[in-house]
Design a protein around this motif. Structure first.
Motif, mmCIF file in Angstrom:
data_model
loop_
_atom_site.group_PDB
_atom_site.id
_atom_site.type_symbol
_atom_site.label_atom_id
_atom_site.label_comp_id
_atom_site.label_asym_id
_atom_site.label_seq_id
_atom_site.Cartn_x
_atom_site.Cartn_y
_atom_site.Cartn_z
ATOM 1 N N ASN A 141 0.820 -1.217 0.000
ATOM 2 C CA ASN A 141 0.000 0.000 0.000
ATOM 3 C C ASN A 141 0.852 1.265 0.000
ATOM 4 O O ASN A 141 0.597 2.204 0.747
ATOM 5 N N ILE A 142 1.868 1.224 -0.852
ATOM 6 C CA ILE A 142 2.735 2.393 -1.023
ATOM 7 C C ILE A 142 2.624 2.832 -2.474
ATOM 8 O O ILE A 142 2.751 2.010 -3.379
ATOM 9 N N MET A 143 2.366 4.106 -2.700
ATOM 10 C CA MET A 143 2.307 4.625 -4.066
ATOM 11 C C MET A 143 3.716 5.034 -4.485
ATOM 12 O O MET A 143 4.351 5.838 -3.819
ATOM 13 N N ALA A 144 4.205 4.450 -5.558
ATOM 14 C CA ALA A 144 5.549 4.787 -6.040
ATOM 15 C C ALA A 144 5.638 4.482 -7.520
ATOM 16 O O ALA A 144 4.798 3.777 -8.070
ATOM 17 N N GLY A 145 6.653 5.015 -8.153
ATOM 18 C CA GLY A 145 6.879 4.737 -9.565
ATOM 19 C C GLY A 145 6.587 5.932 -10.440
ATOM 20 O O GLY A 145 5.941 6.891 -10.022
ATOM 21 N N GLY A 146 7.049 5.836 -11.690
ATOM 22 C CA GLY A 146 7.001 6.953 -12.633
ATOM 23 C C GLY A 146 5.597 7.445 -12.944
ATOM 24 O O GLY A 146 5.370 8.630 -13.124
ATOM 25 N N ASN A 147 4.614 6.563 -13.036
ATOM 26 C CA ASN A 147 3.217 6.962 -13.252
ATOM 27 C C ASN A 147 2.314 5.804 -12.842
ATOM 28 O O ASN A 147 2.786 4.698 -12.585
ATOM 29 N N LYS A 199 11.449 2.672 2.719
ATOM 30 C CA LYS A 199 10.133 2.534 3.332
ATOM 31 C C LYS A 199 9.718 1.062 3.288
ATOM 32 O O LYS A 199 9.205 0.508 4.263
ATOM 33 N N VAL A 200 9.958 0.444 2.135
ATOM 34 C CA VAL A 200 9.654 -0.978 1.975
ATOM 35 C C VAL A 200 10.503 -1.802 2.941
ATOM 36 O O VAL A 200 9.999 -2.673 3.654
ATOM 37 N N ALA A 201 11.800 -1.503 2.978
ATOM 38 C CA ALA A 201 12.706 -2.251 3.846
ATOM 39 C C ALA A 201 12.252 -2.136 5.302
ATOM 40 O O ALA A 201 12.319 -3.105 6.066
ATOM 41 N N GLY A 202 11.745 -0.959 5.644
ATOM 42 C CA GLY A 202 11.276 -0.721 7.010
ATOM 43 C C GLY A 202 10.125 -1.645 7.386
ATOM 44 O O GLY A 202 10.000 -2.057 8.541
ATOM 45 N N LEU A 203 9.303 -1.978 6.398
ATOM 46 C CA LEU A 203 8.158 -2.857 6.666
ATOM 47 C C LEU A 203 8.606 -4.251 7.111
ATOM 48 O O LEU A 203 7.896 -4.945 7.840
ATOM 49 N N PHE A 204 9.780 -4.654 6.642
ATOM 50 C CA PHE A 204 10.221 -6.012 6.943
ATOM 51 C C PHE A 204 10.435 -6.232 8.446
ATOM 52 O O PHE A 204 10.305 -7.353 8.933
ATOM 53 N N PHE A 205 10.759 -5.147 9.164
ATOM 54 C CA PHE A 205 11.054 -5.324 10.588
ATOM 55 C C PHE A 205 9.897 -5.986 11.344
ATOM 56 O O PHE A 205 10.107 -6.868 12.161
#
Ligand SMILES: *Cc1c(COP(=O)(O)O)cnc(C)c1O
Length: 404
Positions: A141-147, A199-205
């Motif tokens: 549920n993270i918005m990312a990327g060129g479009n 941010k993604v890496a943080g979710l792994f914790f």
């Protein structure tokens, strides 16, 4: 080792193989891979080339020869990878929306698999129990990327199991004694900001404690490459340093080591590719001058599909005065590669080349309007090799059954 091809080289290839033509500079692919290796020196990381960007078998073999692993988006890509000589252990299949039969087929080859739905996870558990280590693709549920079209991690995205369904995942893992070896999160393509990966890496914790057999954390692909002169790509060195910090922190927190996995597609092949077209017609109008080339979105769909920008150069008249052109294709639909683009004066017969054409160019091509797919050439160590022939008329009829 030459990592960019000169105008003369490109013109000679156009003369030799005809146009439109895809040219891939293998030495550039090598350079991109070496750059990753160098940046991630000392970091416990592993790279899988996301081959949907460009699957020509000779390109796959070249990438294998570099020591890179491979990520596949269909079981057919996995078969291509095996054909190109990749060891099953070095192949990853990140599935989306597929039938369980395809997962079974992939498991039959012993490759790594990331599963992206609860239903397939359950079927996998029923069939394989603890016997086959597997990864889970999550939707963060993270918005990312060129479009939006190339964003895969947001809360309306079809990709991955939504992270809020963690309880259900954990239940299935317990019920079937699943061996969860990895977690996978790919948020999209053209992610410039290293903070997104962090941010993604943080979710792994918070996730790690739920899966005692975890070994790898897959951060996906999507490294941005520059398309325009004034753009920069993802800061790979910063990514490496930041990921290393996360890995070390996980190690101190949980007392075990994890490996970071990445799936770069564009990063490895985009800049290796040049697409050469020839100008068929110049049409002058009051407001616009069209340069119509002997190709279209059937050969390079990115501008029409994603409004992607490709640098275009007139290699036949590089010193000509700058003028504005709308570069169009020959498909009977709106078919625009670039609007009001400044180019060195274009004449009929000139060669217009598109840069950054290695990823998602030929691969998304089609025979629409019953036109031929272009030939593909690989240049390696200064030598050019035809790696795919241009279509011929019979290719258009292949598999058709002609009734009277
Ligand atoms: C397409 C894809 C990639 C590669 O994306 P790039 O932007 O080409 O780096 C990586 N992982 C998965 C799962 C993909 O579907």
């Amino acid at each position: 080792m030459s990592t960019s091809l000169s105008n003369n080289q490109l013109a000679a290839l156009a003369a030799r193989y005809g146009t439109p033509l895809y040219v891939y500079n293998a030495d550039r692919i090598s350079l991109q891979y070496e750059y990753l290796q160098e940046a991630f020196k000392g970091v416990n990381a592993r790279f899988f080339y996301a081959c949907k960007a460009l699957t020509n078998i000779s390109i796959l073999k070249h990438i294998r020869s570099l020591g890179c692993n491979i990520d596949c988006s269909s079981v057919n890509e996995a078969h291509l990878a095996l054909r190109a000589g990749f060891d099953p252990g070095n192949i990853l299949y990140t599935s989306n929306g597929i039938a369980f039969e395809e997962i079974e087929e992939a498991a039959g080859s012993g490759i790594n698999i990331n599963i992206d739905s609860l239903s397939n996870l359950e079927k996998f558990g029923k069939k394989f129990g603890h016997s086959y280590p597997v990864g889970i693709r999550l939707r963060p549920n993270i918005m990312a990327g060129g479009n939006l079209k190339i964003s895969t991690g947001h809360e309306k995205s079809k990709f991955g199991i939504p992270i809020e369904q963690l309880d259900e995942i954990v239940l299935l893992v317990k019920q079937y004694n699943l061996h969860i070896a990895g977690l996978h999160i790919h948020t999209g393509s053209e992610i410039k900001d290293v903070a997104v990966f962090m941010k993604v890496a943080g979710l792994f914790f918070d996730l790690v404690p739920h899966f005692p057999e975890l070994r790898f954390l897959d951060l996906g692909g999507g490294f941005k490459v520059p398309y325009r002169d004034d753009e920069t790509g993802t800061d790979i060195q910063l990514l490496a340093t930041s990921v290393n910090e996360v890995l070390l922190k996980l190690q101190t927190t949980y007392g075990k080591t994890f490996q970071a996995w990445f799936e770069p597609g564009k990063f490895l092949v985009s800049e290796s590719g040049t697409f050469i077209t020839k100008v068929n017609v110049i049409k002058e109008n009051k407001t616009t001058t069209f340069a119509g080339v002997n190709s279209g979105f059937n050969h390079l769909i990115r501008p029409m599909f994603y409004e992607a920008y490709h640098k275009i150069r007139n290699i036949s008249n590089p010193g000509g005065p700058l003028k504005k052109y709308t570069v169009t294709g020959n498909i009977c639909e709106t078919d625009t590669f670039a609007g009001d683009r400044e180019l060195n004066e274009v004449r009929e017969g000139d060669l217009l080349v598109f840069d950054n054409a290695g990823a998602y160019g030929f691969e998304m091509g089609s025979n629409y309007n019953s036109r031929y797919l272009p030939a593909q050439v690989m240049v390696r160590g200064g030598e050019d090799h035809l790696i795919r022939k241009r279509d011929v008329f019979e290719d258009l009829l292949r598999n058709q059954i002609e009734l009277d």
